[in-house]
Design an enzyme around this catalytic site. Structure first.
Site, PDB file in Angstrom:
ATOM      1  N   ASP A 197      -0.125   0.286  -3.679  1.00 34.98           N
ATOM      2  CA  ASP A 197      -1.333  -0.385  -3.207  1.00 34.98           C
ATOM      3  C   ASP A 197      -2.493   0.479  -3.681  1.00 34.98           C
ATOM      4  OD1 ASP A 197       0.055  -2.396  -1.981  1.00 34.98           O
ATOM      5  OD2 ASP A 197      -0.579  -1.934   0.061  1.00 34.98           O
TER       6      ASP A 197
ATOM      7  N   ASP B 245      -9.045   3.737   7.275  1.00 32.78           N
ATOM      8  CA  ASP B 245      -8.547   2.936   6.163  1.00 32.78           C
ATOM      9  C   ASP B 245      -9.582   1.874   5.793  1.00 32.78           C
ATOM     10  OD1 ASP B 245      -6.653   2.149   4.354  1.00 32.78           O
ATOM     11  OD2 ASP B 245      -5.302   1.224   5.798  1.00 32.78           O
TER      12      ASP B 245
ATOM     13  N   ASP C 271     -10.020   0.506   2.815  1.00 31.39           N
ATOM     14  CA  ASP C 271      -9.476  -0.486   1.875  1.00 31.39           C
ATOM     15  C   ASP C 271     -10.482  -0.964   0.841  1.00 31.39           C
ATOM     16  OD1 ASP C 271      -6.869  -0.491   2.877  1.00 31.39           O
ATOM     17  OD2 ASP C 271      -7.360  -1.968   4.418  1.00 31.39           O
TER      18      ASP C 271
ATOM     19  N   ASP D 263      -1.175 -14.616   7.049  1.00 30.35           N
ATOM     20  CA  ASP D 263      -2.323 -14.895   6.173  1.00 30.35           C
ATOM     21  C   ASP D 263      -2.336 -16.334   5.712  1.00 30.35           C
ATOM     22  OD1 ASP D 263      -2.384 -12.085   6.128  1.00 30.35           O
ATOM     23  OD2 ASP D 263      -1.356 -11.987   4.187  1.00 30.35           O
TER      24      ASP D 263
ATOM     25  N   HIS E  65      -3.627   5.613   2.120  1.00 34.07           N
ATOM     26  CA  HIS E  65      -2.707   6.165   3.115  1.00 34.07           C
ATOM     27  C   HIS E  65      -2.303   7.599   2.744  1.00 34.07           C
ATOM     28  CE1 HIS E  65      -1.197   1.844   4.288  1.00 34.07           C
ATOM     29  NE2 HIS E  65      -2.506   1.963   4.345  1.00 34.07           N
TER      30      HIS E  65
ATOM     31  N   ASP F 275      -4.766  -3.891  -2.254  1.00 32.52           N
ATOM     32  CA  ASP F 275      -4.811  -4.130  -0.804  1.00 32.52           C
ATOM     33  C   ASP F 275      -6.239  -3.790  -0.372  1.00 32.52           C
ATOM     34  OD1 ASP F 275      -4.364  -4.360   1.865  1.00 32.52           O
ATOM     35  OD2 ASP F 275      -2.742  -2.906   1.979  1.00 32.52           O
TER      36      ASP F 275
ATOM     37  N   GLU G  40       6.217   0.850   3.429  1.00 30.82           N
ATOM     38  CA  GLU G  40       4.887   1.382   3.091  1.00 30.82           C
ATOM     39  C   GLU G  40       4.499   2.444   4.119  1.00 30.82           C
ATOM     40  OE1 GLU G  40       1.915  -1.555   2.063  1.00 30.82           O
ATOM     41  OE2 GLU G  40       0.313  -0.280   2.828  1.00 30.82           O
TER      42      GLU G  40
ATOM     43  N   GLU H  51       0.422   3.587  -0.845  1.00 31.57           N
ATOM     44  CA  GLU H  51      -0.997   3.199  -0.903  1.00 31.57           C
ATOM     45  C   GLU H  51      -1.880   4.432  -1.069  1.00 31.57           C
ATOM     46  OE1 GLU H  51      -2.331  -0.019   1.594  1.00 31.57           O
ATOM     47  OE2 GLU H  51      -4.080   1.126   2.219  1.00 31.57           O
TER      48      GLU H  51
ATOM     49  N   HIS I  71       1.221 -11.885   3.763  1.00 32.29           N
ATOM     50  CA  HIS I  71       1.928 -11.853   5.050  1.00 32.29           C
ATOM     51  C   HIS I  71       2.036 -13.304   5.538  1.00 32.29           C
ATOM     52  CE1 HIS I  71      -0.547  -8.095   5.125  1.00 32.29           C
ATOM     53  NE2 HIS I  71       0.396  -7.544   5.838  1.00 32.29           N
TER      54      HIS I  71
HETATM   55  C1  XLS Z   1      -2.381  -1.480   6.168  1.00 33.55           C
HETATM   56  C2  XLS Z   1      -1.415  -1.760   5.125  1.00 33.55           C
HETATM   57  C3  XLS Z   1      -1.075  -3.249   4.956  1.00 33.55           C
HETATM   58  C4  XLS Z   1       0.161  -3.396   4.149  1.00 33.55           C
HETATM   59  C5  XLS Z   1       0.838  -4.717   4.261  1.00 33.55           C
HETATM   60  O1  XLS Z   1      -3.002  -0.429   6.217  1.00 33.55           O
HETATM   61  O2  XLS Z   1      -1.888  -1.230   3.931  1.00 33.55           O
HETATM   62  O3  XLS Z   1      -2.149  -3.954   4.412  1.00 33.55           O
HETATM   63  O4  XLS Z   1      -0.075  -3.156   2.792  1.00 33.55           O
HETATM   64  O5  XLS Z   1       1.189  -5.011   5.570  1.00 33.55           O
HETATM   65 NI    NI Z   2      -1.176  -1.565   2.027  1.00 32.45          NI
HETATM   66 NI    NI Z   3      -3.630   0.210   4.187  1.00 31.91          NI
END
Ligand code: XLS
Ligand code: NI
Ligand code: NI
Length: 433
Positions: free
Chosen positions: A294, A305, A307, A102, A269, A337, A230, A266, A99
């Site tokens: 992702d 989430d 991750d 980042d 998600h 991700d 996404e 993802e 992003h």
């Molecule tokens: C957040 C999303 C984010 C996207 C990119 O939950 O997964 O990380 O992948 O903005």
């Molecule tokens: Ni993501």
């Molecule tokens: Ni995410």
């Protein structure tokens, strides 16, 4: 060279028996699976935000990581980039994703943000001349800064819409300049908390206009990559508009964008939406909008989430089965991700998190390919629908209720239930994972 990863060697494939923690046991980039190199199937990407920008906070405590590049100057942003490219090299990662927020410090205004981004893009471009790592996708962070708290494209304030559109333009320019293969939009704040202050109708119109402009701009600058949305069902907003693949497809149809935009799906998600990952992938493939993934999981108990890096080979295999069945990735890939746990402070944790995930994915890919090559599952599925191959049955789909009634009477149709044979197929599946 920085000294952040001092003492950590470049990882190579050493096979499943090795004791070396800094080696791949299953990910062998050059190994050919179903006629294609493993590296070209999996197309792994490192997520810049979690690996290099995230500070280790949770709702109960702040920063736990102490990285030498934390801070908001251009020099520190460049140090961060130096370390990032060193990590890409240690891992042999073919791709990365970022992003805007980042990679560059936040400026005082839009112009300074853009200048900062452009300077880092040039810095990346110089690094990429001698690195094998390419850009899988770029994106704009339209959710962290407080200006986005009520949405970006869907904000009631047109000035936020304008800021967001202008920012996406700069991020598409950056992605294009770096040869990115996709551009992603995750609508982190595109949703709402309460209907008491929200006009759903307007917000959808705004989102549709916004995405149409993204597509127009892609064509205008000749960006050949895919535009990917996404989906995510909740967190941060109570109601996220891009709930899941089916919801986003409906949105794309409504605005005539279904041939222009694909999905970045993802794993975590999908689970938050009450689906399995393979459901989301299979549906996207069947709608012709499977773009990229992702590959990060959530904790199954916590309901948010988290991750985390993937650690479950059978689950990952189910996902790659769908990807392979759909013909594999074209512009897409496997983005992690994923972030470390906040207690994982060491430089080596970053390397081992990714290396383990890559091995899990490699095993999943190989299992999926072996089952696909075996063909048993596909044969069983075809056999289950074989009745539809007969012309008189196919014809029903363009017939009418009265004619079908006449046919049922004339032929004395009286269906006999048949087994779905799920257990047999589960046993077949489990022979491969
Ligand atoms: C957040 C999303 C984010 C996207 C990119 O939950 O997964 O990380 O992948 O903005
Ligand atoms: Ni993501
Ligand atoms: Ni995410």
């Amino acid at each position: 060279m920085t000294d952040f990863f001092a003492g950590i060697p470049k990882l190579a494939y050493e096979g499943p028996e090795t004791d070396n923690p800094f080696a791949y046991r299953h990910y062998n980039p050059d190994e050919v699976v179903m006629g294609k190199r493993m590296e070209d199937h999996l197309r792994f990407a490192i997520a810049y935000w979690h690996s290099f920008a995230w500070e280790g906070g949770d709702p109960f405590g702040g920063q736990t990581f102490d990285r030498p590049w934390f801070g908001s100057t251009m020099d520190l942003a460049k140090l961060k980039a130096d370390v990032a490219f060193e990590m890409f090299d240690i891992l042999g990662a073919p791709f990365f994703c970022f992003h805007d927020a980042d990679v560059r410090p936040e400026g005082a205004d839009f112009a300074e943000n853009t200048r900062n981004l452009e300077e880092i893009v040039d810095y990346f471009a110089a690094k990429m001349e001698s690195s094998k790592t390419r850009l899988l996708w770029g994106t704009a962070n339209l959710f962290t800064n407080r200006r986005f708290m009520s949405g970006a494209a869907t904000n009631p304030d047109p000035d936020v819409f304008a800021w967001s559109a202008a920012t996406v333009k700069t991020c598409m320019d950056a992605t294009h300049k770096l040869g990115g293969e996709n551009y992603v939009l995750w609508g982190g704040r595109e949703g709402y908390e309460t209907l008491l202050n929200t006009d759903l109708t307007r917000e959808a119109e705004q989102a549709g206009a916004f995405l149409s402009m993204v597509v127009d701009y892609k064509h205008k600058i000749g960006f050949k990559g895919a535009i990917l949305v996404e989906p995510k069902p909740q967190e941060p907003s109570k109601h996220q508009y891009d709930y899941d693949v089916a919801t986003v497809y409906g949105f794309l149809k409504r605005f005539g964008l279904e041939n222009e935009v694909k999905m970045n799906i993802e794993q975590g998600h999908a689970i938050l939406a009450g689906h399995s990952f393979e459901h989301e992938l299979s549906l996207a493939a069947s709608l012709g909008i499977l773009g990229s993934i992702d590959m990060n999981r959530n904790d199954y108990q916590s309901g948010w989430d988290t991750d985390q890096f993937p650690d479950n080979v059978p689950e990952v295999a189910r996902a790659y089965y769908e990807v392979l069945k759909a013909g594999g990735f074209t512009s897409g890939g496997t983005n992690f991700d994923a972030k470390l746990r906040r207690q994982s402070l060491d430089a080596e944790d970053l390397i081992l998190g990714h290396a383990g995930a890559m091995d899990v994915c490699a095993r999943g890919l190989k299992a999926a390919a072996a089952l696909l090559e075996h063909g048993g599952l596909e044969e069983a599925r075809s056999a289950r629908y074989a009745g539809w191959d007969k012309p008189e049955n196919k014809a029903m789909l363009s017939s009418d209720l009265a004619s079908i009634e006449a046919r049922v009477k004339a032929e004395g149709i009286n269906p006999e239930p048949v087994s779905g044979r799920q257990e047999r197929l589960e046993n077949l599946w489990n022979r491969f994972v």
